[in-house]
Each structure stands twice: as structure tokens, then as C-alpha cells.
Write an enzyme that holds these catalytic residues in place. Structure first.
Site, PDB file in Angstrom:
ATOM      1  N   ARG A  38       0.839  -1.195   0.000  1.00 16.50           N
ATOM      2  CA  ARG A  38       0.000   0.000   0.000  1.00 16.50           C
ATOM      3  C   ARG A  38       0.872   1.243   0.000  1.00 16.50           C
ATOM      4  NH1 ARG A  38      -4.710  -1.626   4.407  1.00 16.50           N
ATOM      5  NH2 ARG A  38      -5.431  -3.493   3.316  1.00 16.50           N
TER       6      ARG A  38
ATOM      7  N   SER B  51      -8.128  -1.301   1.056  1.00 20.39           N
ATOM      8  CA  SER B  51      -9.100  -1.636   2.088  1.00 20.39           C
ATOM      9  C   SER B  51      -9.874  -0.417   2.577  1.00 20.39           C
ATOM     10  CB  SER B  51      -8.407  -2.363   3.241  1.00 20.39           C
ATOM     11  OG  SER B  51      -9.346  -2.844   4.177  1.00 20.39           O
ATOM     12  N   HIS B  52      -9.732  -0.084   3.839  1.00 24.81           N
ATOM     13  CA  HIS B  52     -10.499   0.981   4.473  1.00 24.81           C
ATOM     14  C   HIS B  52      -9.822   2.344   4.353  1.00 24.81           C
ATOM     15  CE1 HIS B  52      -7.536  -0.703   7.147  1.00 24.81           C
ATOM     16  NE2 HIS B  52      -7.560   0.389   7.874  1.00 24.81           N
TER      17      HIS B  52
ATOM     18  N   LYS C 159      -2.509  -6.607  -3.783  1.00 27.11           N
ATOM     19  CA  LYS C 159      -2.364  -7.767  -2.904  1.00 27.11           C
ATOM     20  C   LYS C 159      -2.497  -9.040  -3.727  1.00 27.11           C
ATOM     21  CE  LYS C 159      -5.775  -9.079  -0.101  1.00 27.11           C
ATOM     22  NZ  LYS C 159      -6.670  -9.286   1.075  1.00 27.11           N
TER      23      LYS C 159
ATOM     24  N   ASP D 242     -16.619  -1.553   4.382  1.00 35.44           N
ATOM     25  CA  ASP D 242     -15.496  -0.678   4.067  1.00 35.44           C
ATOM     26  C   ASP D 242     -15.176  -0.676   2.572  1.00 35.44           C
ATOM     27  OD1 ASP D 242     -14.485  -3.302   3.978  1.00 35.44           O
ATOM     28  OD2 ASP D 242     -12.473  -2.632   4.480  1.00 35.44           O
TER      29      ASP D 242
ATOM     30  N   ASP E 273     -13.160  -2.309   0.488  1.00 35.69           N
ATOM     31  CA  ASP E 273     -13.125  -3.534  -0.323  1.00 35.69           C
ATOM     32  C   ASP E 273     -14.095  -4.606   0.148  1.00 35.69           C
ATOM     33  OD1 ASP E 273     -11.628  -4.078   2.001  1.00 35.69           O
ATOM     34  OD2 ASP E 273     -10.369  -5.533   0.968  1.00 35.69           O
TER      35      ASP E 273
ATOM     36  N   ASP F 267     -14.554  -6.190   3.151  1.00 34.99           N
ATOM     37  CA  ASP F 267     -14.225  -7.281   4.071  1.00 34.99           C
ATOM     38  C   ASP F 267     -14.461  -6.924   5.542  1.00 34.99           C
ATOM     39  OD1 ASP F 267     -12.072  -5.575   4.419  1.00 34.99           O
ATOM     40  OD2 ASP F 267     -10.532  -7.032   3.881  1.00 34.99           O
ATOM     41  N   ARG F 268     -14.773  -5.670   5.839  1.00 36.22           N
ATOM     42  CA  ARG F 268     -15.022  -5.278   7.227  1.00 36.22           C
ATOM     43  C   ARG F 268     -16.494  -4.944   7.430  1.00 36.22           C
ATOM     44  NH1 ARG F 268      -9.748  -2.501   9.672  1.00 36.22           N
ATOM     45  NH2 ARG F 268      -8.209  -3.415   8.285  1.00 36.22           N
TER      46      ARG F 268
ATOM     47  N   THR G 102      -2.261 -10.478  14.146  1.00 31.76           N
ATOM     48  CA  THR G 102      -3.149  -9.711  13.276  1.00 31.76           C
ATOM     49  C   THR G 102      -2.824 -10.022  11.816  1.00 31.76           C
ATOM     50  OG1 THR G 102      -3.413  -7.942  14.888  1.00 31.76           O
ATOM     51  CG2 THR G 102      -3.776  -7.373  12.589  1.00 31.76           C
TER      52      THR G 102
ATOM     53  N   GLU H 102     -11.405 -10.397  13.903  1.00 35.20           N
ATOM     54  CA  GLU H 102     -10.413  -9.440  14.371  1.00 35.20           C
ATOM     55  C   GLU H 102     -11.117  -8.210  14.934  1.00 35.20           C
ATOM     56  OE1 GLU H 102      -6.577 -10.143  11.549  1.00 35.20           O
ATOM     57  OE2 GLU H 102      -8.051  -8.728  10.808  1.00 35.20           O
ATOM     58  N   GLU H 103     -10.479  -7.557  15.889  1.00 35.55           N
ATOM     59  CA  GLU H 103     -11.082  -6.391  16.504  1.00 35.55           C
ATOM     60  C   GLU H 103     -11.229  -5.234  15.521  1.00 35.55           C
ATOM     61  OE1 GLU H 103      -9.204  -3.462  16.803  1.00 35.55           O
ATOM     62  OE2 GLU H 103      -7.566  -4.513  15.808  1.00 35.55           O
TER      63      GLU H 103
ATOM     64  N   LYS I 215     -11.898 -12.143   5.482  1.00 38.97           N
ATOM     65  CA  LYS I 215     -13.012 -11.623   6.262  1.00 38.97           C
ATOM     66  C   LYS I 215     -14.075 -11.128   5.296  1.00 38.97           C
ATOM     67  CE  LYS I 215     -10.166  -7.499   7.245  1.00 38.97           C
ATOM     68  NZ  LYS I 215      -8.798  -8.022   7.066  1.00 38.97           N
TER      69      LYS I 215
END
Length: 542
Positions: free
Chosen positions: A21, A112-113, A125, A276, A278, A280-281, A343, A362-363, A375
Site C-alpha cells: 500500500r 481496504s479501508h 495484494k 469498508d 473492499d 471485508d469489514r 493480526t 479481528e477487533e 473476512k
């Protein structure tokens, strides 16, 4: 025509926990993206004639890099590319395509986010043939190759139409543009009882889903409004935009504050959720209650049997080390394994492939299961809806009953973003040096029981991952964790995780930050956060 282009290495192409990234202008440098793509191909073997899945979250520079991947994959001998229409594929959807069509792997273009735009973030990725993020042995090989690369192969071709579903031939390679939503939506329908969910919405149940102008918009529209019959307007901000509408597509209480305020209001819907960049969250908010990702993992695991895919029960639960211990007590009651990993979703892959875990979390707002190797934000939302339909209770009632049964883990993460790297590293080094002396010491009335630098011993392949976060555990079950994030693009993000276990129901109604105040002060005293970073308060509290 295929060309071999001379190049020189860049010294900053080490993949983090989720690929490489950087800011868009970095990727726009001559040869930069090409070097990394070729390094991926050079780290692989046996891909001649094989299939590669390609797509991303639609952020700025997504389409341009897809054209580079097409030209380079053709030049390197791949047999076929499967590309999401318009260059769109959510990360879990890409994982599913890799697995369903037995592809060699996939290239996912996302940060991602993180925010998107001409001056914002971009990412590349590689996901392996199991559909999950590349394991460290592959990312290490990619990085090693990037430091010595001297040439890359690329085909001189016209721009390929990625907006029209169908197949074309490019230098002997097939490029198939596919519907990015259909296969994923079909999989969701196979996992959950869509008839029960339709009845839920027919009963007058109201939901708000915010796609944050990111990749899940088309998926949410198809699943919630078309297949499940949710009212039109249930999905908001559902058009993916290259800059996410100028917003930060991170589903937390800072960047999705408008959703939180709506769910706390007098005419709140029954259920609120967001995803988010992509896909996954996830963010889960009930009427009058925010559900932490750690609590969400525990509730989902405790109730998973309501969904057809999980009626036989769970093989085990896996969580990242910084995630709260709420899921541990669920695993104990169910009599199944609980696995604590570093993580990064790639660490769950071995457990899922070996059949040792079924649900992982994951948190940082990521939960998923064995259906893919990533995820999956929409999966989590659908499992929550399934629980609500089966129990006939509100989110708040479900969560409070869960706390009454298992106890409550007061939990918060404090992020200090874009800290100068040298200062962030200095803080962690100083903590590591003090670890042997901390046990037995008193800090703000708390006694340190143990202190260590978390190391993970993979129970499947025996590999060891060290230096995964500094843990300070206090007598009574409270703890503070310090680690540097690998998901940013500038400076370093110091993450401080604070957790306090409270078994007494009478004390479950406290404000989270108030309940953690003593631990927050202890974290500052132990680590000297202000002294090292110059920051008097976190950038983001979740």
C-alpha cells in the site's frame, strides 16, 4: 508483441499484512506497479496456462493497473484472467471466485479501508490458490524479488474492454469479464435461509446499510433489496466511486458517525450496518447500541447454528491476539478450540484449511468463516440478520443477554495515526527492553502479572511468527496491548488496545471509556505515549 523492459528496483516494496500500500503518486511512478506485479509472478511457479482472478474496490487508479496486469499476465504466460466487470470485485468475492473456479490465485487492487483519490491510497495484494492472502513465505519471496528485479515482461496491446461481460483473446490468453456480484450472492443464498430473512423484512423490520460509496454497494443492493425484499433505500451510498465520495471508507464510529447518530435517534431503524472500501469489514449497530467487533464475533459464534451452513456446529473459533477474549468464553462453553493468532487474515488460513476453525474475527471490524479465506462484511451482516430473525429479539436484547451469560469485556482501541516512524519504533523498542522488569510492578493501583512480545506458533505447519505485539497483562484479567499497524501508507500507526473483563451484570452498563479510564492511564504511564509521539490524545478511538 511481447517486450522485455529494463528496470531498476525500488527499495520500498515490502508487502504489509495486506499487500503493498502506497499513495497513488508512488504507484504512478514509471515501472513502479510493473516491478511489483512482475515480482509477484516471479515469486510463483507453474502458472503457465493457469487462471488468475483480478479485480478491486474501484478506487482511483484501479482501472489503469488492471490494464497493466492484463498486459503483463499475457506476456508471462497465464492462460486466463477472470476480471470483475468494471474492475470491481470485493475482496471476499474475489476469494470465492478463486476457490470456485480453482484459479491459481488472484490480484486484488485495494487499500481496504484507507481513503481513495488522486493523492490518496492504492494497494496491490496477491491471494493464493486457497483464496486467502499470500502466506509469509510468498510475500517474503515477492519482496526479495522486488529488491533485485532488472526487467519485466509486458505485451503491447490495445486497452481491453473490462466493462462488457464476455470473453476476448489477448496474445493467446483468455480475458473473461464476469458479473462481480452473482457468484457471491448465490453463495450467500446457499449459506443462509433467505426465506426466513424475507419474512423478517415482510414483518416490517427496518434496516440501514451504508456501503460508503465503496465496493459492497452493488452486492448489498442485489442481496438486501432485490433478493430479500428490504425496502428501497435500505442501502445508502451504494455507487462505488474512485474517491469514495470524498469520505474515508472505514466503518467505525468516526467515519460512519452519521449511521451511529441515526441508530441512536428516536426513529432509528431496527438494525444498522456498514462495510469498508473492499467489503471485508463490517460495522454493526442496533437501535440504541453499538456492538464492538470483539463482541460481534462472540455473539455470532454463540448463535451461528441458526444459519443452515452452521447447524452442525463449529469446529473452532480463531481470533487475532489484540481482539478481546469475549470469544474465548464462547469456545469454552461450546467445548471447541480457541486459537489466538497475530493480526492479519492470512494467519487464519491454515486453521480454516485444516478444518480446525469455522469462524474467525479481528477487533478491526473483520469477521468471516470457512466459506472463503477472507473476512467478509456482508456475511457478518447476514448472520446477524439470521440471528435476529431466529430469536425475535432486538440487537440490544441479544447483546445484553450475552453479557449476562458470559460476562462483558469492556474494550477499546486507541489509534495514534501518522506518527513519525522513528518515534513509534522507539516506543516499541523501549517497551521490549523493559519486558523482563514489568511483572510484579504496580501501575495506577494495577499489578502487572505478565508481560511479553507475542509470538505465534502455528499449530498446522509449525511456523513461528515473532514480535506480533507487546502484551501487558494485569492481575484480574485486564490487559493493554501495543502494536504498530501494517495497513497505513505514511508514517506509522500506533495502536493501543485496552481491555477489562467484568463478570458482574450489575456493572455492565458503564460507559466504555469511563470503565477503562484506569487502564488508559496505566498504558500512558507504562509506554510514555505522549513523550514518544508528542500526542496528548489518540487520532481515533473505537
Amino acid at each position: 508483441m511481447i517486450r522485455t523492459v529494463a528496470t531498476t528496483p525500488f527499495d520500498d516494496q515490502k508487502p504489509g499484512t495486506s499487500g503493498l500500500r502506497k499513495k497513488v503518486p508512488v504507484f504512478q511512478q514509471a515501472h513502479y506497479a510493473e516491478n511489483f506485479i512482475q515480482s509477484i509472478f516471479d515469486a510463483l511457479s507453474g502458472f503457465e496456462g493457469k487462471t488468475l482472478v483480478v479485480g478491486g474496490d474501484g478506487r482511483y487508479y484501479n482501472r489503469e493497473v488492471i490494464q497493466k496486469v492484463i498486459a503483463m499476465a499475457a506476456a508471462n504466460g497465464f492462460g486466463k484472467l477472470m476480471i470483475g466487470q468494471g474492475g470491481i470485485l470485493s475482496t471476499p468475492a474475489a476469494s470465492h471466485l478463486i476457490r470456485k473456479y480453482k484459479a491459481l490465485g488472484g490480484i486484488i487492487l485495494s487499500a481496504s479501508h484507507n481513503p481513495g483519490g488522486p493523492k490518496e491510497d492504492f494497494g496491490i495484494k496477491y491471494n493464493a490458490e486457497n483464496g486467502g492472502p499470500a502466506p509469509e513465505k510468498i510475500t517474503d519471496a515477492i519482496y526479495a524479488r522486488s529488491k533485485e528485479i532488472r526487467e519485466y515482461r509486458i505485451a503491447d496491446i490495445d486497452e481491453v474492454d473490462i466493462d462488457t461481460i464476455g470473453k476476448v483473446e489477448v496474445e493467446g490468453m483468455t480475458v473473461e469479464v464476469v458479473d462481480p456480484v452473482r457468484d457471491y450472492a448465490d453463495m450467500m443464498e446457499s449459506l443462509f435461509d433467505f426465506n426466513a430473512l424475507r419474512r423478517l423484512f415482510e414483518s416490517g423490520f427496518r434496516m440501514r446499510f451504508d456501503a460508503m460509496h465503496a465496493v459492497t454497494g452493488p452486492y448489498a443492493k442485489e442481496i438486501f433489496e432485490r433478493r430479500l425484499g428490504a425496502a428501497e433505500g435500505t442501502c445508502r451510498n451504494f455507487h462505488p466511486l474512485p474517491d469514495f465520495g470524498g469520505h474515508h471508507p472505514d466503518p467505525n464510529l468516526v467515519h460512519a458517525r452519521h449511521l451511529y447518530e441515526e441508530m441512536m435517534g428516536p426513529d432509528a431503524p431496527d438494525f444498522g450496518a456498514a462495510s469498508d472500501g473492499d467489503g471485508d469489514r463490517n460495522l454493526i449497530i442496533g437501535k440504541g447500541i453499538f456492538v464492538t467487533p470483539s463482541d460481534s464475533l462472540a455473539v455470532l459464534a454463540a448463535n451461528a447454528r441458526v444459519a443452515p451452513a452452521y447447524t452442525a456446529g463449529l469446529a473452532g473459533i480463531a481470533r487475532s491476539m489484540p481482539t478481546s477474549g469475549a470469544a474465548d468464553r464462547v469456545a469454552q462453553k461450546l467445548g471447541i478450540g480457541l486459537y489466538e493468532t497475530p493480526t492479519g487474515w492470512k494467519f487464519f488460513g491454515n486453521l480454516l484449511d485444516a478444518g480446525m476453525a469455522t469462524i474467525c474475527g479481528e477487533e478491526s471490524a473483520g469477521t468471516g468463516s470457512s466459506h472463503v479465506r477472507e473476512k467478509d462484511g456482508l456475511w457478518a451482516v447476514l448472520l446477524w440478520l439470521s440471528i435476529l430473525a431466529a430469536r425475535g429479539e432486538s440487537v440490544k436484547e441479544i447483546v445484553e443477554k450475552h453479557w449476562a451469560e458470559f460476562g462483558r469485556n469492556y474494550y477499546s482501541r486507541h489509534d495514534y495515526e501518522e506518527v513519525e516512524t522513528v518515534h513509534a519504533n522507539g516506543l516499541i523498542k523501549e517497551l521490549r527492553d523493559r519486558l523482563p522488569d514489568l511483572p510484579g510492578t504496580q501501575v495506577r493501583g494495577l499489578t502487572v502479572e505478565t508481560a511479553d512480545d507475542f509470538a505465534y506458533h502455528d499449530p498446522v505447519d509449525g511456523s513461528i511468527s515473532e514480535h506480533q505485539g507487546i502484551r501487558i497483562l494485569f492481575e484480574g484479567g485486564s490487559r493493554v496491548v501495543f502494536r504498530l499497524s501494517g495497513t497505513g501508507t505514511s508514517g506509522a500507526t500506533l495502536r493501543v488496545y485496552i481491555e477489562r473483563y467484568e463478570p458482574e451484570s450489575a456493572r455492565h452498563g458503564l460507559d466504555t471509556q469511563q470503565a477503562l479510564a484506569g487502564l488508559i492511564a496505566a498504558a500512558e504511564e507504562i509506554a510514555g505515549i505522549r513523550r514518544h509521539t508528542g500526542r496528548g490524545r489518540p487520532s481515533v478511538i473505537t
